[in-house]
Design a protein around this motif. Structure first.
Motif, PDB file in Angstrom:
ATOM      1  N   ARG A  11     130.527  73.053  28.001  1.00 45.74           N
ATOM      2  CA  ARG A  11     130.136  73.717  29.247  1.00 45.74           C
ATOM      3  C   ARG A  11     131.329  74.504  29.752  1.00 45.74           C
ATOM      4  NH1 ARG A  11     128.877  70.749  34.685  1.00 45.74           N
ATOM      5  NH2 ARG A  11     130.986  71.525  34.974  1.00 45.74           N
ATOM      6  N   ASP A  13     133.524  76.395  32.446  1.00 46.71           N
ATOM      7  CA  ASP A  13     133.717  76.508  33.892  1.00 46.71           C
ATOM      8  C   ASP A  13     134.300  77.866  34.264  1.00 46.71           C
ATOM      9  OD1 ASP A  13     132.790  73.930  34.332  1.00 46.71           O
ATOM     10  OD2 ASP A  13     134.768  73.067  33.876  1.00 46.71           O
ATOM     11  N   ALA A  14     135.122  78.410  33.390  1.00 43.37           N
ATOM     12  CA  ALA A  14     135.774  79.687  33.711  1.00 43.37           C
ATOM     13  C   ALA A  14     136.253  80.366  32.437  1.00 43.37           C
ATOM     14  CB  ALA A  14     136.965  79.441  34.643  1.00 43.37           C
ATOM     15  N   THR A  47     136.941  74.259  30.077  1.00 46.81           N
ATOM     16  CA  THR A  47     135.790  73.348  30.016  1.00 46.81           C
ATOM     17  C   THR A  47     136.235  72.013  30.604  1.00 46.81           C
ATOM     18  OG1 THR A  47     136.167  72.118  27.948  1.00 46.81           O
ATOM     19  CG2 THR A  47     135.326  74.377  27.723  1.00 46.81           C
ATOM     20  N   PRO A  82     130.580  87.312  31.815  1.00 44.75           N
ATOM     21  CA  PRO A  82     129.516  86.801  32.700  1.00 44.75           C
ATOM     22  C   PRO A  82     128.305  86.286  31.919  1.00 44.75           C
ATOM     23  CG  PRO A  82     130.390  88.859  33.571  1.00 44.75           C
ATOM     24  CD  PRO A  82     131.014  88.675  32.214  1.00 44.75           C
ATOM     25  N   LEU A  85     129.247  82.895  30.581  1.00 49.83           N
ATOM     26  CA  LEU A  85     129.303  81.879  31.636  1.00 49.83           C
ATOM     27  C   LEU A  85     127.898  81.474  32.065  1.00 49.83           C
ATOM     28  CD1 LEU A  85     132.313  83.301  33.651  1.00 49.83           C
ATOM     29  CD2 LEU A  85     132.199  80.992  32.671  1.00 49.83           C
ATOM     30  N   ASP A  86     127.003  82.443  32.147  1.00 49.46           N
ATOM     31  CA  ASP A  86     125.603  82.149  32.497  1.00 49.46           C
ATOM     32  C   ASP A  86     124.964  81.248  31.449  1.00 49.46           C
ATOM     33  OD1 ASP A  86     125.193  83.396  34.793  1.00 49.46           O
ATOM     34  OD2 ASP A  86     123.953  85.048  33.993  1.00 49.46           O
ATOM     35  N   ALA A  89     126.110  77.554  31.383  1.00 49.94           N
ATOM     36  CA  ALA A  89     126.040  76.804  32.645  1.00 49.94           C
ATOM     37  C   ALA A  89     125.763  75.331  32.342  1.00 49.94           C
ATOM     38  CB  ALA A  89     124.961  77.383  33.534  1.00 49.94           C
ATOM     39  N   HIS A  90     124.925  75.088  31.353  1.00 53.61           N
ATOM     40  CA  HIS A  90     124.690  73.702  30.943  1.00 53.61           C
ATOM     41  C   HIS A  90     125.624  73.394  29.777  1.00 53.61           C
ATOM     42  CE1 HIS A  90     121.654  73.539  33.908  1.00 53.61           C
ATOM     43  NE2 HIS A  90     121.071  74.595  33.401  1.00 53.61           N
ATOM     44  N   ARG A 379     134.645  82.975  37.136  1.00 50.96           N
ATOM     45  CA  ARG A 379     134.063  81.626  37.258  1.00 50.96           C
ATOM     46  C   ARG A 379     132.544  81.741  37.317  1.00 50.96           C
ATOM     47  NH1 ARG A 379     136.517  77.393  38.195  1.00 50.96           N
ATOM     48  NH2 ARG A 379     138.767  77.475  37.937  1.00 50.96           N
ATOM     49  N   ARG A 380     131.908  80.633  37.058  1.00 47.09           N
ATOM     50  CA  ARG A 380     130.452  80.593  37.161  1.00 47.09           C
ATOM     51  C   ARG A 380     130.023  80.717  38.605  1.00 47.09           C
ATOM     52  NH1 ARG A 380     128.080  75.879  36.132  1.00 47.09           N
ATOM     53  NH2 ARG A 380     129.936  74.896  35.266  1.00 47.09           N
TER      54      ARG A 380
END
Ligand code: NPG
Length: 380
Positions: A11, A13-14, A47, A82, A85-86, A89-90, A379-380
């Protein structure tokens, strides 16, 4: 062989991006220009289980390919990071990165850098080395060196002598119109039967076939990318006129492009660069395809990588189809100070395939900071 055991999803985070300026130990001249400072983008993904590192191998100007650093910097922030990151997300597996980025046309070097960072994070979390993951079958790889165009043939002989003394097992010299036959002759005369190849970086046209045929007498391993990126049919026509095997670099932007070039007999050998084909996973697909296509020899190219990409290239070059020495040279070939704690070193003409988790090298935070000229975090 396709990846035997996929990596576990991570996952994100950034995503941190940095533009670095790394001074070269000496100017590097090719048919498309002279570099004295390597401008490169380093990617860090964050992560919950730790960071992963990648490298976007664009250059300051779009001279080798259409990609260049400011374009990469823009597209990475505006679209690619982006999207990643999208999607993450999970959780996102490294093998899914290319599919997430696929709708965006081109920008393969950016995609490769992002994918490598995700791959590094995932493999570090699992304690698995990139080489093992990709299918490496050896623990060290023979190291070739790429030598830029010098002031004149005698300066070239001096430069090559230094690398031969260090133990490099194969020499590649850069050529361009007017700096080809005499330069090659000088190196062949001075060093006898040393494994030697030339790289034109697209500087010729089919009208130069007679000049290029003069290189046949030097028993070169190959001539790399004599014509332009999209000159596939002309490369096939040239191949029919040369004894020296043609190797394609710039033209091979994907496994599909490799398949087409081989089908058209435009290339007998392929240079594999993960950045140019959009990632290490696509690089493995090019490797696999060449093995299946009647064992077409491949070798691992270089793009003046920092220790990040250099470590990853050593892992890639350890796959069984890499039957020719690559441009996987020691860090000190280009940099007095690398940004990793374990710079790649030459040992008996070889470099070691890292065995620590992920890309297998740790970032030197001070060296990284000192080389950074721009930094952004998404970042998300
Ligand atoms: O050893 O990393 C290296 C450099 C090898 O000559 C080399 N790279 O055309 O293959 C090339 C050239 C290159 C360097 C191309 C930088 C694009 C960018």
């Amino acid at each position: 062989m396709p990846i035997a055991r996929p990596a576990a999803p991570v996952r994100l985070d950034a995503v941190e991006l940095r533009v670095l300026h790394l001074p070269l130990v000496s100017p590097f001249a090719t048919s498309f220009g002279t570099e004295t400072v390597r401008e490169v983008i380093v990617v860090r993904v964050r992560t919950a289980d730790g960071d992963g590192w990648g490298e976007i191998v664009t250059q300051q100007s779009p001279l080798y390919s259409s990609e260049y650093t400011q374009g990469a910097w823009d597209v990475a922030q505006r679209f690619l990071a982006p999207a990643l990151l999208d999607a993450a997300a999970h959780a996102l597996a490294p093998e899914e990165v290319a599919g997430v980025l696929e709708p965006f046309v081109g920008h393969r070097m950016v995609k490769a850098g992002l994918e490598l960072a995700v791959l590094d994070a995932a493999l570090r979390a699992e304690g698995r080395a990139l080489g093992e993951y990709l299918g490496a079958t050896v623990d060290r790889v023979p190291s070739g060196v790429s030598v830029g165009i010098q002031r004149d043939p005698s300066a070239l002989v001096d430069a090559v002598a230094g690398y031969v003394d260090q133990g490099y097992v194969r020499i590649k010299i850069k050529i361009k119109p007017g700096r080809d036959v005499a330069d090659t002759a000088a190196v062949r005369d001075a060093f006898g039967a040393i494994p030697l190849q030339v790289d034109a970086n697209s500087a010729y046209t089919l009208a130069d076939a007679d000049t290029l045929a003069e290189l046949d007498r030097f028993d070169l391993l190959l001539i790399e990318q004599p014509l332009q990126e999209d000159d596939i049919v002309d490369h096939a026509a040239l191949a029919a006129r040369l004894r020296t095997p043609i190797c394609l670099d710039e033209s091979i932007v994907s496994a599909k492009a490799a398949r087409d070039a081989l089908a058209l007999r435009a290339a007998a050998i392929i240079n594999i660069k993960a950045g140019r084909v959009g990632g290490y996973l696509e690089a493995v697909r090019v490797h696999d395809l060449c093995r299946e296509a009647g064992v077409v020899p491949v070798w691992c190219g270089g793009m003046l990588e920092t220790g990040i990409g250099r470590a990853a290239n050593a892992a890639l070059a350890a796959l069984p189809g890499f039957t020719l020495p690559g441009d996987v040279s020691a860090s000190d070939r280009f940099y007095a100070r690398d940004i990793v704690r374990e710079p790649i070193v030459l040992e008996d003409g070889h470099v070691r395939v890292p065995t620590a988790p992920g890309i297998g090298v740790e970032i030197d935070p001070v060296a990284l900071e000192d080389a950074t000229v721009a930094r952004v975090e998404l970042r998300r």
